[in-house]
Write an enzyme that holds these catalytic residues in place. Sequence first.
Site, PDB file in Angstrom:
ATOM      1  CG  ASP A   1       5.011  -1.386   2.838  1.00 27.40           C
ATOM      2  OD1 ASP A   1       3.818  -1.265   3.182  1.00 27.40           O
ATOM      3  OD2 ASP A   1       5.545  -2.482   2.575  1.00 27.40           O
ATOM      4  CG  HIS A   2       0.276   3.768   5.307  1.00 26.24           C
ATOM      5  ND1 HIS A   2       0.575   3.794   6.658  1.00 26.24           N
ATOM      6  CD2 HIS A   2      -0.558   4.829   5.107  1.00 26.24           C
ATOM      7  CE1 HIS A   2      -0.054   4.792   7.246  1.00 26.24           C
ATOM      8  NE2 HIS A   2      -0.747   5.448   6.320  1.00 26.24           N
ATOM      9  NE  ARG A   3       2.793  -4.103   3.102  1.00 29.43           N
ATOM     10  CZ  ARG A   3       3.408  -5.079   2.438  1.00 29.43           C
ATOM     11  NH1 ARG A   3       2.833  -6.259   2.330  1.00 29.43           N
ATOM     12  NH2 ARG A   3       4.585  -4.877   1.881  1.00 29.43           N
TER      13      ARG A   3
ATOM     14  CB  ALA B   1       6.850   3.504   8.019  1.00 33.38           C
TER      15      ALA B   1
ATOM     16  N   PRO C   1       0.854  -1.193   0.000  1.00 33.18           N
ATOM     17  CG  PRO C   1      -0.298  -1.338   1.986  1.00 33.18           C
ATOM     18  CD  PRO C   1       0.896  -1.862   1.296  1.00 33.18           C
TER      19      PRO C   1
END
Lengths: 424, 331
Positions: free
Chosen positions: A393-395, A397, A215
């Site tokens: 990567d929003h998973r 950070a 994401p």
Amino acid sequence: MVEVKLHDIGEGMHEGEVIHFFVKAGDSVKVDQPLVEVQTDKVTAELPSPAAGTIKDIKVKEGDVVTVGSVILTIDAASAPSSQKGEEATESKDQPVVEKIVKAPSHTAFAGGIATLNKRVLAAPYTRKIARENGVDIEQIVGTGPGGRVTDQDVYNYIEQPSASVTEVTSDRSVEEKATASTRVYSTSEPEEIPFKGRRKQIAKKMVQSLATIPHVTHFEEIDVTAVMDLKKQLKAMDPDNKRGMNVSVAAFFVKAIQIALKDFPIFNAKLDEEKEVIRLEKNVNIGIATDSDEGLIVPVIQKVEQRNIRDIAVDMKDKITRAKTNKLKGSDLTGSTFTISNVGPLGSIAATPIINHPEVALMAFHKTKKTPVVIGDEIVIRSMMNVSMSFDHRVADGATAVMFTNRVKELIENPYFMTLELI
Amino acid sequence: MTTLVDTKKLTMVQAVTDGMRVMMKEHENVIVLGEDVGQNGGVFRATDGLVAEFGENRVIDTPLAESGIIGTSIGLAMNGFKPIAEMQFLGFIYPAFNQIMTHASRIRARTLGHFTVPMVIRAPFGAGVRAPEIHSDSVEALFTGMPGMKVVVPSNPYDAKGMLVSAIEDPDPVLFLEPMRCYRSTKMDVPEGKYNVPLGKAARLQEGNDVTIFAYGAMIEVVMKAAKSAEEKGIKCDVIDLRTLYPLDKEMIAESVQKTGRAVIVHEAPGTGGLGETIMSLINDTSFLYMKAPIERVTGFDTPVPMFALEDHYLPSADRVVQAIEKVTQF
């Protein structure tokens, strides 16, 4: 009859495109004479002849994509020793001894060539066990033990070194366009077809993999690069002929700034291992440099940036970018990146949403620098301003961390003397 | 909980005698037979004093005929006795080989379990005591390839007595091999009464993670010396005394090599057809993927045991074992 197969040129390739044959059926060849040029997803390589003899049967056509292990052509090696015998028989006794010595090794080389084709990896059973348990093909590992044996440590090193991958190019011109600009014919009404394979296809695969699994979030920042550009000018003025290597690129400062900031925010120098449910913080900072070449996007890696000074980084980066553009990178130049930058500023571009170099966590793109009126204090002044785009990567950070990281990069680039505090 | 038992310091040969005495006291059907085992007390004095204590009906001097001793013992064993037959030297057993191979080891199978042969064949064996050649043979592998018979080798007085007791109690024939070099080389506290050391179980004499050494009998002293030298060089050896050669303690062999990944096998019998080959196969079958180096063997040579002047060259030495340890660790 010797079968010349497409062997793994490096890094676990699976297939390659036959670009060009240097020989045709009936040609006689010597050992190590180039036979065919093959384009893999990363490099273009020539396959040398493993044996002396006559080209018997060419099994594939130029443009074909062949998988590793497929037979490309066959060589009638039997013809070589007999012709050599013939040569030896006709050699006059007056011929210099040196001539004979030169001929002799071809037999040895012949045997060596066969051995290369049927590669046998030397490794103890326990070493093989480690490789198997970690899903590593031991044949891909270069052994450093006695006689080239693969040691346990070689396997561990290989596991730690992530495979090379490519990332998105934020260039504002299309590679396809460039590749075909000179040949495009506007008078025909038929659409032109460009083969979608080789490196282009590999890039596509990587892009899809990255975007499908990560994401992405991209945020933007503007950085005042006036100070670092002034510093670069001063250094150049002190060493106009670059005899002392002081003529370093601004990009080298960017790389160093990223590395220092990664030290404070190691979460961006990491890999997410979903299977094992861990985020692995990498020990070394290896910066991938997304580079545009005639063949498409390629990402050479500046290794262990944390152990190198800005001058080293500049020299290495220049060398690797040059080789990337001339398609002369080796497999080892392309492996192990932990964070990737895309320096598209020289091409233009004010902003982008870069795709992360999977399985890394973040990528930062540096855009065009232009002189812009900005307000400093209460005064309007002209400064050299550059935008950066930070995809993460929003998973792994969150936005706040990414902004803080970017702020740290900004601080270092805007105040390059801060970097002196980080000298090693 | 600690249990105090009375012990006495015994040599291995004394421990063997004591084992027989304890069992003869306990079971009237335990008898001893062999050449000179009565008044003379046996060639190594292993049966010393038994005839005085138990009488000539239970300690029987036989004619010089090994096939007769073993054949008689088989018949006695099948009819309720527990004979302990003494071979003066293992190298003298060949005339009895036929009796052992064709009868003793397979009567249980032949009679579908209706009859067993609960006998013990005691035989001193091995070189290093300056005996002539046939007296010094280590032909244990002839018998480990003989299903139906257990083959055991103690390496110290405590194990000798405890394993002999277990051998006498075992329902099947047991070849009880006594390393001559160990007969009087050391004394050890041995419990006075009856106790068992189980057959089929190896013993870990020293714990280490770098390399496993397998040995038995007289070679234990040699490998312990080698393990000490190796330790001075920073190599920690797991030393396993196999004790029972058939059936082997497969679990401990596999467990140890899977831990260390390296093995050195030491025996004084010739390498070809020796027990080392069986152990290598076992390691291959159970632990191949754990091995970090090829297995090394230090054995006697593929010759008859030479005359005594050359005996020390024939026998594995601590130096040879150390070299093998270094070879597997530096591979």
